[in-house]
Design an enzyme around this catalytic site. Structure first.
Site, PDB file in Angstrom:
ATOM      1  N   GLU A 222     -15.553 -15.282  20.888  1.00  0.00           N
ATOM      2  CA  GLU A 222     -14.532 -16.323  20.940  1.00  0.00           C
ATOM      3  C   GLU A 222     -14.188 -16.783  22.356  1.00  0.00           C
ATOM      4  O   GLU A 222     -13.886 -17.959  22.565  1.00  0.00           O
ATOM      5  CB  GLU A 222     -13.239 -15.825  20.261  1.00  0.00           C
ATOM      6  CG  GLU A 222     -13.331 -15.665  18.761  1.00  0.00           C
ATOM      7  CD  GLU A 222     -13.251 -16.992  18.024  1.00  0.00           C
ATOM      8  OE1 GLU A 222     -13.156 -18.045  18.693  1.00  0.00           O
ATOM      9  OE2 GLU A 222     -13.285 -16.981  16.788  1.00  0.00           O
TER      10      GLU A 222
ATOM     11  N   SER B 152      17.608  27.043 -17.753  1.00  0.00           N
ATOM     12  CA  SER B 152      17.916  28.313 -17.077  1.00  0.00           C
ATOM     13  C   SER B 152      17.765  28.242 -15.566  1.00  0.00           C
ATOM     14  O   SER B 152      17.911  29.276 -14.889  1.00  0.00           O
ATOM     15  CB  SER B 152      16.994  29.414 -17.613  1.00  0.00           C
ATOM     16  OG  SER B 152      17.216  29.630 -18.987  1.00  0.00           O
TER      17      SER B 152
END
Length: 729
Positions: free
Chosen positions: A122, A382
């Site tokens: 680029e 429990s």
């Protein structure tokens, strides 16, 4: 002057103007004007012209820049909210308000080879130019003149950032001029790395993907930190034409674009020919992958609490979270289509939540996956029994070797039964808790008092839901007759692992004022329970004596629980249907306990034994002090209550601050103890440990070993007890 002389002079001028005579020697002509060359002057004039043109151009650019408004950085600031784990790994991202994936990213978060490839393709001179690349601009101008249209814009990466910050549809010279001016502004304002960060965040990659990090997750399912050559090349190619090169829609166009990047990469020497050949063979992704979605319930919660905060860092460990979510998914599939599982892992020392599985599958509507079941109020069965025993030990009512009766007993209209409907007869408190017998637990709760038990749990901050009848709590609360969340239950077990101190659990690192721990029981009582639970029978094929744990099964087989801890971590597991439906065979020891042990195997066990505090008593039932040998005494509690006033610790009072120097005897500190009511003899305990033999007198003296907080208890012959907490200073 003769005519011949005049003619010779004219011929000489003609020769100078037309060039040397053919027969004349080829010698350089003398320069004009005092014998000096004209070329330096021409070059100077040309330089002045170029300088003037450059100055005029610069002045025009500055004038044009002055007419532009300030750069709008809204696009750069508008990013996806991300939730990270304790090490910064992505747990879950969220789309922006307009539905885009735009994850924060910087150059340090990206594979260095990708950055090199990006610049080579680029903007070769990105690191040298000041926003505009003159050579690139000349190339673009030549292409425009040759083709009669704009072929390539000659845009630098900085100019592309300017276009992404201020997007416009047209491709015109005016638009390019604006980008050039903005690029110069950006270069003056930011470093090259910062400009590159902006590009990596703003570059489009097709659909609602913006930024290289979002694209890397969507197309490759991973962070952009480690990209293959083919992956990096594809990410370089996509932003040039993101919609026409989308690999999930146009894979062939994406492949061709990748080929062009790879050719440039090979020419630039960034990859060998073999690497490029292998990259060409790598398939192009044809579908998008899902973004990470770990701990989705917790992520939603923290984002909802602070929606303006774009990055949330949690105490969760991403590796543990992923492993335990997979564990829950595997086990739930084997249990049935509507079953779900919740798992919570807490650090005992800090209270950090290291993993939080709120359900089996967040997107599974059949399992109500979107509900956070770690916060659902359910019956614990429990699983609360250890805290009944802890309070009984703490109040001096019992010891792990105290003998309890496991036989049919009626408490008014309440007739509890054991899970297997059988009875063990006389058993020690240790064995009764390890076997999870109901009758001894109810007997202890009757001695402790249901309201007192409930109040102690609530004092730690646990949210307890009681039945809607509005009456006083009954003995059924000890067997699951109330509602509690997995989060609160796990926190209570963390308190046992910490020696009786309960700390808040949190998913974000504590900041500001840190809440002090809340005392549930003293260290001796907590250690008694931990040591007892360490001997609980493990599930099938699991090693014994590795985890202190307890299971629970709610009435009607609606909830199965297992909570356990070692020195380092506590894990809570809940299994059931989110709609509270019954599941035949849903038993904590059978269903939840194996998940608990598997979870510990995945995070790693701490092999260190629990630290035994001073004051613990190692004795058999026969060698215990008489009041601790049996819970039930020869003098029935009901008869003792009618014959004598209730037991009360007259001195010291609850919460007293006592100066030991004021009551010293022969220089040694001494604390006077006094009791009223009750049945003699009396047994005195400090922090759960007896400090003297049983005495018939109602007054006693104790010599403290030092200063600090202590819990003083007294037990009478009928088994009644009273406790206070005081500070010695």
């Amino acid at each position: 002057m003769t005519d011949e002389g005049s003619q010779a002079q004219a011929d000489n001028c003609l020769t100078q103007s037309r060039g040397p005579h053919p027969s004349a020697p080829q010698t350089p002509s003398p320069p004009r004007g005092e014998g000096k060359s004209v070329w330096p002057r021409r070059l100077a004039y040309a330089g002045l012209g170029v300088g003037a043109l450059a100055a005029a151009t610069a002045a025009s650019l500055f004038w044009y820049a002055s007419t532009l408004p300030p750069i709008d950085f809204t696009a750069a600031r508008d990013r996806s909210t991300v939730v990270l784990d304790r090490e910064g790994k992505l747990l879950r991202p969220f789309v922006t308000a307009d539905g885009r994936w735009k994850l924060p990213v910087g150059a340090d978060d990206v594979d260095p080879r990708y950055l090199s490839m990006l610049k080579a393709f680029e903007d070769k001179r990105f690191d040298q130019h000041a926003g505009i690349d003159p050579l690139g601009a000349l190339r673009a101008a030549g292409q425009m003149l040759a083709n009669g249209r704009i072929v390539s814009g000659g845009s630098t990466l900085t100019m592309q950032v300017a276009r992404l910050l201020e997007p416009r549809q047209e491709r015109s010279l005016a638009a390019k001029l604006r980008q050039a001016v903005r690029a110069i502004e950006l270069e003056q304002r930011f470093s090259k790395t910062q400009i590159l960060d902006l590009y990596l965040t703003l570059a489009p990659f097709g659909g609602n993907l913006e930024g290289v990090r979002a694209a890397s997750f969507a197309y490759f399912g991973k962070e952009p930190k480690r990209l293959s050559t083919a992956e990096a090349a594809l990410l370089v190619a996509l932003p040039q034409s993101p919609e026409t090169r989308r690999p999930d829609r146009f894979p062939e166009a994406a492949r061709k674009a990748r080929e062009r990047v790879l050719a440039r990469v090979e020419a630039a020497g960034l990859a060998t020919s073999d690497e490029v050949a292998a990259a060409r063979e790598e398939p192009v992704p044809t579908a998008r992958k899902p973004f990470p979605n770990l701990a989705p319930h917790t992520a939603e919660q923290v984002v909802a609490e602070a929606p303006e905060q774009r990055s949330q860092r949690l105490t969760i460990d991403a590796r543990w979270q992923a492993s335990l979510e997979q564990l829950a998914r595997e086990r739930a599939i084997g249990q049935g289509p509507q079953l779900s599982i919740a798992i919570l892992v807490a650090d005992n020392e800090t209270g950090d939540i290291r993993a939080s599985v709120g359900g089996v599958d967040y997107f599974d509507a059949g399992r109500a996956g979107s509900l956070d079941l770690t916060q659902a109020l359910r019956s614990p069965g429990s699983a609360l029994k250890p805290f009944i025993y802890a309070l009984a030990f703490d109040n001096g009512l019992a010891h792990p070797e105290t003998m309890l009766e496991d036989r049919p007993t009626r408490y008014g209209l309440y007739v509890p039964e054991n899970f297997d409907l059988g009875f063990q007869g006389m058993v020690s408190a240790r064995k009764a808790l390890q076997l999870s017998l109901n009758l001894p637990a109810v007997e202890l709760l009757s001695a402790v008092g249901p309201q007192r038990f409930l109040s102690r749990l609530k004092d730690t901050g646990a949210a307890i839901a009681m039945p809607r009848d509005g009456g006083a709590p009954g003995l059924a609360i000890g067997l699951g007759g109330l509602g509690i969340t997995l989060s609160d239950l796990t926190r209570l077990y963390v308190g046992l692992a910490r020696g009786g101190e309960v700390v808040p659990l949190h998913v974000k690192s504590a900041s500001g004022v840190i809440e002090p721990p809340l005392r549930l029981v003293e260290p001796v009582a907590a250690w008694y329970v931990a040591d007892t639970l360490l001997g609980a029978p493990p599930p099938l094929n699991a090693p014994p004596g590795r985890i202190a744990y307890k299971t629970g099964t709610s009435y009607g087989y609606r909830d199965a629980w297992a909570v356990g801890f070692d020195r380092k971590h506590t894990i809570g597991v809940w299994v059931g249907r989110p709609d509270n439906g019954a599941v035949p065979g849903l038993v904590g020891r059978v269903v939840a306990a194996p998940i608990l042990f598997d979870a510990f195997a995945r995070i790693g066990l701490d092999p260190r034994p629990f630290e035994q505090p001073p004051g613990t008593i190692s004795a058999s039932s026969a060698t215990l002090p008489p009041p601790l040998r049996h819970l039930r005494q020869d003098v029935p509690k009901t008869v003792a209550a009618l014959a004598t006033p209730g037991l009360k610790l007259a001195f010291p009072p609850e919460g007293a601050k006592i100066d030991l120097s004021a009551s010293a005897v022969d220089g040694a500190p001494q604390l006077n103890l006094k009791v009223s009511g009750g049945v003699a003899p009396f047994t005195w305990l400090v922090d759960g440990a007896p400090v003297m033999a049983a005495v018939k007198r109602r007054e006693a003296a104790w010599q403290p070993p030092g200063k600090g907080f202590v819990r003083i208890s007294v037990i009478d012959a009928a088994g009644a007890s009273e406790s206070v907490s005081v500070r010695l200073q």
